[in-house]
Motif scaffolding. Structure first.
Motif, PDB file in Angstrom:
ATOM      1  N   PHE A 199       0.817  -1.209   0.000  1.00 36.11           N
ATOM      2  CA  PHE A 199       0.000   0.000   0.000  1.00 36.11           C
ATOM      3  C   PHE A 199       0.854   1.264   0.000  1.00 36.11           C
ATOM      4  O   PHE A 199       0.387   2.335  -0.401  1.00 36.11           O
ATOM      5  N   GLY A 200       2.095   1.141   0.460  1.00 40.04           N
ATOM      6  CA  GLY A 200       3.008   2.276   0.333  1.00 40.04           C
ATOM      7  C   GLY A 200       3.262   2.603  -1.130  1.00 40.04           C
ATOM      8  O   GLY A 200       3.319   3.769  -1.533  1.00 40.04           O
ATOM      9  N   LYS A 201       3.420   1.557  -1.939  1.00 40.09           N
ATOM     10  CA  LYS A 201       3.600   1.762  -3.382  1.00 40.09           C
ATOM     11  C   LYS A 201       2.358   2.369  -4.010  1.00 40.09           C
ATOM     12  O   LYS A 201       2.436   3.307  -4.817  1.00 40.09           O
ATOM     13  N   LEU A 202       1.188   1.825  -3.634  1.00 38.19           N
ATOM     14  CA  LEU A 202      -0.062   2.323  -4.201  1.00 38.19           C
ATOM     15  C   LEU A 202      -0.283   3.789  -3.829  1.00 38.19           C
ATOM     16  O   LEU A 202      -0.617   4.615  -4.697  1.00 38.19           O
ATOM     17  N   ALA A 203      -0.100   4.130  -2.554  1.00 39.28           N
ATOM     18  CA  ALA A 203      -0.336   5.503  -2.109  1.00 39.28           C
ATOM     19  C   ALA A 203       0.664   6.471  -2.734  1.00 39.28           C
ATOM     20  O   ALA A 203       0.337   7.625  -3.011  1.00 39.28           O
ATOM     21  N   THR A 204       1.893   6.010  -2.951  1.00 37.32           N
ATOM     22  CA  THR A 204       2.886   6.854  -3.625  1.00 37.32           C
ATOM     23  C   THR A 204       2.428   7.187  -5.034  1.00 37.32           C
ATOM     24  O   THR A 204       2.536   8.331  -5.500  1.00 37.32           O
ATOM     25  N   ASP A 205       1.895   6.189  -5.743  1.00 39.28           N
ATOM     26  CA  ASP A 205       1.379   6.431  -7.094  1.00 39.28           C
ATOM     27  C   ASP A 205       0.156   7.344  -7.068  1.00 39.28           C
ATOM     28  O   ASP A 205      -0.023   8.180  -7.962  1.00 39.28           O
ATOM     29  N   PHE A 206      -0.709   7.177  -6.055  1.00 44.35           N
ATOM     30  CA  PHE A 206      -1.853   8.084  -5.908  1.00 44.35           C
ATOM     31  C   PHE A 206      -1.375   9.532  -5.813  1.00 44.35           C
ATOM     32  O   PHE A 206      -1.856  10.418  -6.524  1.00 44.35           O
ATOM     33  N   ILE A 207      -0.450   9.776  -4.881  1.00 49.80           N
ATOM     34  CA  ILE A 207       0.038  11.134  -4.647  1.00 49.80           C
ATOM     35  C   ILE A 207       0.707  11.691  -5.895  1.00 49.80           C
ATOM     36  O   ILE A 207       0.509  12.854  -6.273  1.00 49.80           O
ATOM     37  N   GLY A 208       1.527  10.876  -6.520  1.00 53.88           N
ATOM     38  CA  GLY A 208       2.205  11.340  -7.726  1.00 53.88           C
ATOM     39  C   GLY A 208       1.224  11.753  -8.802  1.00 53.88           C
ATOM     40  O   GLY A 208       1.410  12.773  -9.479  1.00 53.88           O
ATOM     41  N   SER A 209       0.157  10.992  -8.969  1.00 50.80           N
ATOM     42  CA  SER A 209      -0.802  11.246 -10.032  1.00 50.80           C
ATOM     43  C   SER A 209      -1.636  12.492  -9.793  1.00 50.80           C
ATOM     44  O   SER A 209      -1.734  13.360 -10.671  1.00 50.80           O
ATOM     45  N   ILE A 210      -2.246  12.612  -8.603  1.00 56.46           N
ATOM     46  CA  ILE A 210      -3.206  13.697  -8.409  1.00 56.46           C
ATOM     47  C   ILE A 210      -2.605  14.963  -7.814  1.00 56.46           C
ATOM     48  O   ILE A 210      -3.173  16.036  -7.962  1.00 56.46           O
ATOM     49  N   VAL A 211      -1.462  14.840  -7.134  1.00 61.06           N
ATOM     50  CA  VAL A 211      -0.865  16.022  -6.512  1.00 61.06           C
ATOM     51  C   VAL A 211       0.263  16.607  -7.358  1.00 61.06           C
ATOM     52  O   VAL A 211       0.458  17.813  -7.402  1.00 61.06           O
ATOM     53  N   PHE A 212       0.999  15.739  -8.083  1.00 66.79           N
ATOM     54  CA  PHE A 212       2.151  16.222  -8.840  1.00 66.79           C
ATOM     55  C   PHE A 212       2.029  16.032 -10.354  1.00 66.79           C
ATOM     56  O   PHE A 212       2.836  16.538 -11.112  1.00 66.79           O
ATOM     57  N   GLY A 213       1.015  15.287 -10.775  1.00 59.02           N
ATOM     58  CA  GLY A 213       0.801  15.132 -12.195  1.00 59.02           C
ATOM     59  C   GLY A 213       1.803  14.236 -12.897  1.00 59.02           C
ATOM     60  O   GLY A 213       2.055  14.402 -14.097  1.00 59.02           O
ATOM     61  N   ILE A 214       2.380  13.260 -12.186  1.00 63.22           N
ATOM     62  CA  ILE A 214       3.332  12.345 -12.806  1.00 63.22           C
ATOM     63  C   ILE A 214       3.036  10.909 -12.369  1.00 63.22           C
ATOM     64  O   ILE A 214       2.377  10.676 -11.358  1.00 63.22           O
ATOM     65  N   ASP A 215       3.519   9.974 -13.139  1.00 67.70           N
ATOM     66  CA  ASP A 215       3.427   8.560 -12.785  1.00 67.70           C
ATOM     67  C   ASP A 215       4.713   8.178 -12.065  1.00 67.70           C
ATOM     68  O   ASP A 215       5.785   8.147 -12.658  1.00 67.70           O
ATOM     69  N   MET A 216       4.623   7.906 -10.764  1.00 64.62           N
ATOM     70  CA  MET A 216       5.807   7.578  -9.974  1.00 64.62           C
ATOM     71  C   MET A 216       6.217   6.116 -10.119  1.00 64.62           C
ATOM     72  O   MET A 216       7.236   5.703  -9.583  1.00 64.62           O
ATOM     73  N   LYS A 217       5.389   5.304 -10.810  1.00 62.81           N
ATOM     74  CA  LYS A 217       5.739   3.940 -11.228  1.00 62.81           C
ATOM     75  C   LYS A 217       6.129   3.019 -10.070  1.00 62.81           C
ATOM     76  O   LYS A 217       6.894   2.079 -10.230  1.00 62.81           O
TER      77      LYS A 217
END
Length: 529
Positions: A199-217
C-alpha cells in the motif's frame, strides 16, 4: 624517571597537590553543574498546583523513549492514563516543562476556541533545515495562515472528483502487480505479502498522479525513485530514528547536531527531484490545477504576503516534500491496519465485501467517487482503524503568548509546549468502551452520536488540523475496495498476533514497519470497470 614525571604532573595541579584528584574534582563539578541545570525546572508544575509525574534527571519523563525502549506515543499515552479525572497534567521533556491535556473542553479551548494563542507547532526544525522549517507542517503563523489558505483548495471534494479517474488508473496497477504474483495459480492460503509495503507503493502512485501530475511507477518498477526515497524517510531501523526524535522533541540539540528532518542526503536528493518537476512545469506551461500549479500561482501572486519566505527556492520545494511524505505514509498505514483487522475478523471482511459488491452491481461495475466516499460500512471500518491505530499518536502546540485557561487558576506562559495524546483519547474506555476491541459499529449512524466531541482526533482538530483529510480517506477507501473486490486477506505465519508497534518510530507503524498477510484471489471476483 617515573617519579620525576609524577612530580612534574603534580606541579600542574591547581586545586590540590595531585593532578588526578584535580581531574576527579573538576569532572564532579561538571556533572553536578549539569545536574543542577537539567533539574532547575523540576517541580515547575507542582509549584503551580498542577499534578505532575516525577521526572528523571537529564531525561525528564522520556527516558524510555530516548533509549528507544518505548514508542513515544505509548509514553504519552501512559502519562495520559495516570491523569485519571484531571483535566491536564505537567510533564518534562528533558528539562522543559510541558502540559498534557485530557479534558475535551480544555482541548476545545486550546485547539479551537482560543487557537490564536496556540497557532504554532510546539517544535519546528531550525531555519538551517529550510526544506522542513518552511513547509506547511512546521511553518509559524502568520505565514502559515496565508500559505494554508492557498493550498486548501487542492483538497476540496470538487477538485478530488475531477482527479478521481487518475486515482483509478493508479489503482488498476494494483491488480496488475498482484496478478504478477501468480495468485490465481496458487492453491490454499494464497501468497504472503507485506501489505504495508504494497500500500506504500499504491499511495505513492496516488500522490504522484493527483498532486504532482506524474506517474511515480511504484507498482511497476521495483527501483522507482520516489518510492525508494520516500521509504527511506520512514526507515526507523536506521539513524532516521534519532533524527526524527531529535527534531520532534529536542530541536535545539537537532540544530547543534546539524540534523535535518528528511535527512541530509535525502533532502538533497528530493530537492533535486522535486525542483526538476517544478521547472518542467514552468517550461511546459501546462496547467493541471494540482499542487505544483497552485504553488507557482502562489509564488507569482502572493509571495509578498509571506514575509521572510523566498518562494523561488527551498520554500517552494518544501511544500512538495511535505505533501509527498505525508500523503503516502498516512494513507498506506491506514490501509494496512484496516486490512489487518479485516483479516483477523473474516465476518467483517465478508460484510464489507458484500457492501462493495452490491454497490458495484448497482453501478454496472463502475467505481465512482461518490460510491467510495459514501459506503457506510467501509467508512465505519476505516474510522475504527484510525481510532485504534491513529497515524499520529500525539498532537503538539506551543503557546505564542501567555494564556489564562478559562474556569481555571492555571496560567500557561508564552513558549509552553502543549500536547494531547490521540492514543490516550482513542483508547480511553470512558469514551470508547473495550478500546482494544476492533468494533466498526462504534461509527454506525445509531452509535456515532455517542462519541464525545474532541475525543476522536485522527486528523487533529481546529484550524491547524490535517489539510487533506478528504484525500486521505479517499485513498484509503479506494485501496481497500480494490483489494476486497478481487482478493481475500487472511493471517499468515508472519502476521503480528497480537499487533505490536515499531518502538523506534515516531509515528504509528507495525513492528519493523512490516505487516504480512496472505492474499488469495477470490474464486468469483467482482472485477470493476
Amino acid at each position: 624517571m617515573s617519579e620525576l614525571r609524577n612530580k612534574n604532573c603534580d606541579k600542574m595541579a591547581i586545586i590540590t597537590n595531585y593532578l588526578i584528584l584535580d581531574g576527579i574534582i573538576v569532572a564532579t563539578m561538571i556533572v553536578v553543574t549539569m545536574y543542577l541545570y537539567m533539574t532547575r525546572n523540576f517541580n515547575y508544575w507542582k509549584k503551580r498546583g498542577v499534578f505532575e509525574i516525577p521526572p528523571v534527571p537529564f531525561f525528564g519523563n522520556f527516558a524510555k523513549c530516548m533509549s528507544l525502549k518505548k514508542h513515544p506515543g505509548y509514553v504519552i499515552r501512559d502519562m495520559y492514563g495516570q491523569m485519571k479525572e484531571k483535566p491536564y497534567m505537567g510533564f518534562y521533556l528533558l528539562d522543559q516543562p510541558c502540559l498534557l491535556l485530557r479534558d475535551p473542553e480544555v482541548i476545545k479551548d486550546i485547539f479551537v476556541k482560543d487557537f490564536n494563542y496556540f497557532c504554532d507547532r510546539s517544535t519546528s526544525p531550525d531555519s538551517h533545515d529550510r526544506l522542513a522549517s518552511s513547509s506547511l507542517a512546521f511553518i509559524d503563523n502568520p505565514a502559515w495562515k496565508v500559505l494554508r489558505s492557498k493550498l486548501t483548495p487542492l483538497f476540496t471534494s470538487g477538485k478530488l472528483k475531477k482527479m478521481f479517474d487518475l486515482m483509478l488508473n493508479s489503482a488498476s496497477k494494483l491488480d496488475t502487480y498482484l496478478e504478477s504474483l501468480g495468485l490465481e495459480k496458487l492453491e490454499g492460503e494464497g501468497h504472503t505479502v507485506d501489505v504495508k509495503d504494497l500500500f506504500g507503493k499504491l499511495a505513492t502512485d496516488f500522490i504522484g498522479s493527483i498532486v504532482f501530475g506524474i506517474d511515480m511507477k511504484s507498482l511497476v518498477d521495483t527501483n522507482a525513485e520516489f518510492r525508494r526515497r520516500g521509504k527511506a524517510i520512514f526507515d526507523f531501523k536506521s539513524n532516521r530514528t534519532y533524527e526524527v526524535l531529535a527534531v520532534f522533541f529536542v530541536p535545539k540539540i537537532a540544530y547543534l547536531a546539524g540534523i535535518h528532518f528528511f535527512g541530509k542526503k535525502l533532502s538533497e536528493q528530493l530537492r533535486e527531484a522535486f525542483w526538476k518537476l517544478i521547472k518542467d512545469r514552468i517550461e511546459s506551461g501546462q496547467k493541471r490545477g494540482d499542487l505544483i500549479d497552485i504553488l507557482l500561482d502562489f509564488k507569482e501572486n502572493y509571495a509578498s504576503d509571506m514575509e521572510g519566505y523566498d518562494l523561488n527556492g527551498d520554500d517552494l520545494v518544501a511544500q512538495t516534500m511535505i505533501f509527498f511524505t505525508g500523503g503516502f505514509e498516512t494513507s498506506s498505514t491506514a490501509m494496512s491496519f484496516a486490512l489487518y483487522e479485516l483479516a483477523m475478523h473474516p465476518e467483517m471482511q465478508d460484510k464489507l465485501r458484500k457492501e462493495i459488491f452490491d454497490a458495484l452491481n448497482s453501478s454496472d461495475g463502475k467505481i465512482t467517487y461518490d460510491m467510495v466516499m459514501t459506503l457506510p460500512y467501509l467508512h465505519m471500518v476505516v474510522s475504527e482503524a484510525l481510532r485504534k491505530y491513529p497515524v499520529m499518536p500525539f498532537i503538539d502546540r506551543r503557546a505564542v503568548k501567555t494564556y489564562q485557561l478559562p474556569n481555571s487558576d492555571l496560567t500557561i506562559k508564552k513558549g509552553t509546549r502543549i500536547f494531547l495524546s490521540v492514543f490516550g483519547l482513542h483508547w480511553d474506555p470512558q469514551y470508547f468502551p473495550n478500546p482494544e476491541k476492533f468494533d466498526p459499529e462504534r461509527f454506525s449512524e445509531e452509535n456515532k452520536s455517542n462519541i464525545s466531541a474532541y475525543t476522536y482526533l485522527p486528523f487533529g482538530k481546529g484550524p491547524r488540523m490535517c489539510v487533506g483529510p478528504r484525500l486521505g480517506l479517499l485513498q484509503t477507501k479506494l485501496g481497500i475496495m480494490k483489494m476486497l473486490c478481487r482478493y481475500e486477506v487472511t493471517p499468515c505465519e508472519k502476521t503480528l498476533i497480537p499487533m505490536t508497534l515499531f518502538m523506534t518510530a515516531s509515528v504509528t507503524l507495525p513492528n519493523d514497519g512490516e505487516l504480512y498477510l496472505n492474499i488469495r484471489k477470490l474464486k468469483k471476483p467482482h472485477i470493476p470497470s
